[in-house]
Design a protein around this motif. Structure first.
Motif, PDB file in Angstrom:
ATOM      1  N   SER A  23       0.846  -1.193   0.000  1.00  0.00           N
ATOM      2  CA  SER A  23       0.000   0.000   0.000  1.00  0.00           C
ATOM      3  C   SER A  23       0.880   1.243   0.000  1.00  0.00           C
ATOM      4  O   SER A  23       2.057   1.174   0.373  1.00  0.00           O
ATOM      5  CB  SER A  23      -0.928   0.006   1.220  1.00  0.00           C
ATOM      6  N   VAL A  24       0.318   2.338  -0.475  1.00  0.00           N
ATOM      7  CA  VAL A  24       1.027   3.620  -0.433  1.00  0.00           C
ATOM      8  C   VAL A  24       0.097   4.669   0.169  1.00  0.00           C
ATOM      9  O   VAL A  24      -1.130   4.549   0.073  1.00  0.00           O
ATOM     10  CB  VAL A  24       1.472   4.104  -1.843  1.00  0.00           C
ATOM     11  N   THR A  25       0.697   5.666   0.769  1.00  0.00           N
ATOM     12  CA  THR A  25      -0.137   6.766   1.266  1.00  0.00           C
ATOM     13  C   THR A  25      -0.459   7.674   0.089  1.00  0.00           C
ATOM     14  O   THR A  25       0.360   7.858  -0.819  1.00  0.00           O
ATOM     15  CB  THR A  25       0.598   7.591   2.348  1.00  0.00           C
ATOM     16  N   CYS A  26      -1.648   8.202   0.144  1.00  0.00           N
ATOM     17  CA  CYS A  26      -2.126   9.063  -0.923  1.00  0.00           C
ATOM     18  C   CYS A  26      -1.182  10.248  -1.147  1.00  0.00           C
ATOM     19  O   CYS A  26      -0.923  10.656  -2.278  1.00  0.00           O
ATOM     20  CB  CYS A  26      -3.497   9.561  -0.488  1.00  0.00           C
ATOM     21  N   SER A  27      -0.614  10.763  -0.045  1.00  0.00           N
ATOM     22  CA  SER A  27       0.221  11.967  -0.141  1.00  0.00           C
ATOM     23  C   SER A  27       1.543  11.718  -0.867  1.00  0.00           C
ATOM     24  O   SER A  27       2.217  12.657  -1.264  1.00  0.00           O
ATOM     25  CB  SER A  27       0.494  12.523   1.263  1.00  0.00           C
ATOM     26  N   SER A  28       1.932  10.437  -1.047  1.00  0.00           N
ATOM     27  CA  SER A  28       3.180  10.172  -1.764  1.00  0.00           C
ATOM     28  C   SER A  28       2.970  10.146  -3.283  1.00  0.00           C
ATOM     29  O   SER A  28       3.932  10.084  -4.047  1.00  0.00           O
ATOM     30  CB  SER A  28       3.798   8.856  -1.290  1.00  0.00           C
ATOM     31  N   LEU A  29       1.689  10.192  -3.715  1.00  0.00           N
ATOM     32  CA  LEU A  29       1.397  10.185  -5.147  1.00  0.00           C
ATOM     33  C   LEU A  29       1.343  11.613  -5.688  1.00  0.00           C
ATOM     34  O   LEU A  29       1.059  12.554  -4.931  1.00  0.00           O
ATOM     35  CB  LEU A  29       0.046   9.492  -5.402  1.00  0.00           C
ATOM     36  N   PRO A  30       1.591  11.786  -6.988  1.00  0.00           N
ATOM     37  CA  PRO A  30       1.470  13.133  -7.562  1.00  0.00           C
ATOM     38  C   PRO A  30       0.068  13.687  -7.326  1.00  0.00           C
ATOM     39  O   PRO A  30      -0.917  12.928  -7.349  1.00  0.00           O
ATOM     40  CB  PRO A  30       1.718  12.904  -9.060  1.00  0.00           C
ATOM     41  N   ALA A  31      -0.009  14.999  -7.109  1.00  0.00           N
ATOM     42  CA  ALA A  31      -1.276  15.632  -6.718  1.00  0.00           C
ATOM     43  C   ALA A  31      -2.414  15.299  -7.687  1.00  0.00           C
ATOM     44  O   ALA A  31      -3.554  15.076  -7.258  1.00  0.00           O
ATOM     45  CB  ALA A  31      -1.085  17.142  -6.621  1.00  0.00           C
ATOM     46  N   THR A  32      -2.129  15.235  -8.977  1.00  0.00           N
ATOM     47  CA  THR A  32      -3.190  14.972  -9.960  1.00  0.00           C
ATOM     48  C   THR A  32      -3.821  13.595  -9.750  1.00  0.00           C
ATOM     49  O   THR A  32      -5.002  13.398  -9.988  1.00  0.00           O
ATOM     50  CB  THR A  32      -2.640  15.038 -11.404  1.00  0.00           C
ATOM     51  N   MET A  33      -3.010  12.616  -9.308  1.00  0.00           N
ATOM     52  CA  MET A  33      -3.549  11.278  -9.031  1.00  0.00           C
ATOM     53  C   MET A  33      -4.208  11.248  -7.659  1.00  0.00           C
ATOM     54  O   MET A  33      -5.293  10.687  -7.487  1.00  0.00           O
ATOM     55  CB  MET A  33      -2.428  10.238  -9.036  1.00  0.00           C
TER      56      MET A  33
ATOM     57  N   ARG B 155      -8.414   9.153   1.044  1.00  0.00           N
ATOM     58  CA  ARG B 155      -7.283   9.593   1.888  1.00  0.00           C
ATOM     59  C   ARG B 155      -6.609   8.434   2.626  1.00  0.00           C
ATOM     60  O   ARG B 155      -5.513   8.578   3.127  1.00  0.00           O
ATOM     61  CB  ARG B 155      -7.746  10.636   2.929  1.00  0.00           C
ATOM     62  N   TYR B 156      -7.291   7.301   2.725  1.00  0.00           N
ATOM     63  CA  TYR B 156      -6.671   6.182   3.453  1.00  0.00           C
ATOM     64  C   TYR B 156      -5.662   5.459   2.556  1.00  0.00           C
ATOM     65  O   TYR B 156      -5.615   5.713   1.343  1.00  0.00           O
ATOM     66  CB  TYR B 156      -7.750   5.232   3.997  1.00  0.00           C
ATOM     67  N   PRO B 157      -4.810   4.545   3.124  1.00  0.00           N
ATOM     68  CA  PRO B 157      -3.774   3.901   2.319  1.00  0.00           C
ATOM     69  C   PRO B 157      -4.345   3.217   1.071  1.00  0.00           C
ATOM     70  O   PRO B 157      -5.387   2.565   1.122  1.00  0.00           O
ATOM     71  CB  PRO B 157      -3.159   2.880   3.281  1.00  0.00           C
ATOM     72  N   ILE B 158      -3.659   3.397  -0.023  1.00  0.00           N
ATOM     73  CA  ILE B 158      -4.123   2.943  -1.336  1.00  0.00           C
ATOM     74  C   ILE B 158      -3.508   1.565  -1.639  1.00  0.00           C
ATOM     75  O   ILE B 158      -2.280   1.405  -1.564  1.00  0.00           O
ATOM     76  CB  ILE B 158      -3.656   3.941  -2.426  1.00  0.00           C
TER      77      ILE B 158
ATOM     78  N   GLY C  52       7.860   4.221 -17.746  1.00  0.00           N
ATOM     79  CA  GLY C  52       6.795   5.113 -17.301  1.00  0.00           C
ATOM     80  C   GLY C  52       6.562   5.175 -15.807  1.00  0.00           C
ATOM     81  O   GLY C  52       5.642   5.855 -15.354  1.00  0.00           O
ATOM     82  N   PHE C  53       7.365   4.438 -15.018  1.00  0.00           N
ATOM     83  CA  PHE C  53       7.229   4.530 -13.553  1.00  0.00           C
ATOM     84  C   PHE C  53       7.686   5.921 -13.098  1.00  0.00           C
ATOM     85  O   PHE C  53       8.669   6.457 -13.606  1.00  0.00           O
ATOM     86  CB  PHE C  53       8.084   3.470 -12.854  1.00  0.00           C
ATOM     87  N   ILE C  54       6.949   6.476 -12.129  1.00  0.00           N
ATOM     88  CA  ILE C  54       7.319   7.796 -11.612  1.00  0.00           C
ATOM     89  C   ILE C  54       7.723   7.675 -10.138  1.00  0.00           C
ATOM     90  O   ILE C  54       7.168   6.842  -9.412  1.00  0.00           O
ATOM     91  CB  ILE C  54       6.153   8.809 -11.750  1.00  0.00           C
ATOM     92  N   PRO C  55       8.686   8.489  -9.684  1.00  0.00           N
ATOM     93  CA  PRO C  55       9.121   8.386  -8.280  1.00  0.00           C
ATOM     94  C   PRO C  55       7.991   8.787  -7.327  1.00  0.00           C
ATOM     95  O   PRO C  55       7.222   9.696  -7.626  1.00  0.00           O
ATOM     96  CB  PRO C  55      10.271   9.385  -8.171  1.00  0.00           C
ATOM     97  N   LEU C  56       7.890   8.085  -6.203  1.00  0.00           N
ATOM     98  CA  LEU C  56       6.936   8.491  -5.169  1.00  0.00           C
ATOM     99  C   LEU C  56       7.558   9.636  -4.384  1.00  0.00           C
ATOM    100  O   LEU C  56       8.761   9.621  -4.106  1.00  0.00           O
ATOM    101  CB  LEU C  56       6.643   7.321  -4.221  1.00  0.00           C
ATOM    102  N   GLN C  57       6.720  10.590  -4.001  1.00  0.00           N
ATOM    103  CA  GLN C  57       7.262  11.748  -3.290  1.00  0.00           C
ATOM    104  C   GLN C  57       7.790  11.342  -1.920  1.00  0.00           C
ATOM    105  O   GLN C  57       7.121  10.617  -1.182  1.00  0.00           O
ATOM    106  CB  GLN C  57       6.176  12.819  -3.166  1.00  0.00           C
ATOM    107  N   GLY C  58       9.013  11.791  -1.621  1.00  0.00           N
ATOM    108  CA  GLY C  58       9.627  11.508  -0.326  1.00  0.00           C
ATOM    109  C   GLY C  58      10.190  10.103  -0.217  1.00  0.00           C
ATOM    110  O   GLY C  58      10.670   9.702   0.840  1.00  0.00           O
TER     111      GLY C  58
END
Ligand SMILES: CC(C)(COP(=O)(O)OP(=O)(O)OC[C@H]1O[C@@H](n2cnc3c(N)ncnc32)[C@H](O)[C@@H]1OP(=O)(O)O)[C@@H](O)C(=O)NCCC(=O)NCCS
Length: 162
Positions: free
Chosen positions: A65-75, A81-84, A144-150
């Protein structure tokens, strides 16, 4: 050269596997079978069609799972808001003798296909990968993989792509 991709089994010889990363070599020799047994990873191996004992490459799949805040804002905007829920390619490696011939791409495509099939019964918003170093980051970025923020070593591919 054509390859057979199948679930990890003891018929393939892991002793001579060398991909240039000692932790990945050590993983397939020592830890892969116990990860499968403990249901913390599924491990898939590639062997040349004409030499089923020769380990040419492997990858692992797990749930994550990933936290929503680590994804680019558009996604993130379109997600709760809970873990994706995501699928995790924890490890992917090709033996040095087989590198540069397309096997890495074949393994990655096969992993994406498996996740796509599994997502019919178990929802995932995408695939994340653990990219061990700059070369791995470049390899995944190529697809096409993008880095997760942080999290510099974790990268994400949204489900809409595969
Ligand atoms: C990264 C790795 C899996 C690539 O496997 P490979 O079989 O050599 O890759 P391929 O031949 O399928 O190359 C696929 C594409 O990725 C590109 N690519 C491969 N390695 C790359 C790198 N380090 N940087 C940028 N692009 C790369 C290739 O140019 C190729 O592009 P093309 O399809 O446009 O020609 C392999 O080099 C490896 O096992 N490395 C050590 C372990 C590792 O880093 N694993 C990944 C992180 S866990």
């Amino acid at each position: 050269m054509t390859f057979q991709i199948r679930s990890f089994d003891t018929s393939a010889n892991t002793d001579n596997f060398q991909c240039g990363s000692e932790p990945l070599d050590g993983y397939i020799r020592r830890y892969a079978s116990q990860d499968v047994r403990r249901n913390v990873a599924r491990v898939f191996i590639a062997t040349p069609e004409n030499d089923p004992q020769r380990l040419a490459g492997f990858f692992t799949l797990s749930a994550g799972s990933v936290t929503c805040s680590s994804l680019p804002a558009t996604m993130a905007r379109k997600l709760p808001r809970y873990p994706i829920p995501v699928a995790l390619i924890g490890r992917l490696a090709v033996d040095s003798k087989f590198q540069g011939k397309g096997l890495g791409s074949i393994l990655l495509a096969n992993a994406c296909q498996k996740v796509s099939k599994a997502s019919v019964v178990l929802a995932v918003a995408g695939i994340i990968v653990d990219a061990k170093d700059e070369a791995a980051i470049a390899f995944y970025a190529h697809f096409g993989f993008i880095p997760l923020q942080g999290q510099n070593d974790r990268m994400f591919l949204p489900a809409s792509v595969f």
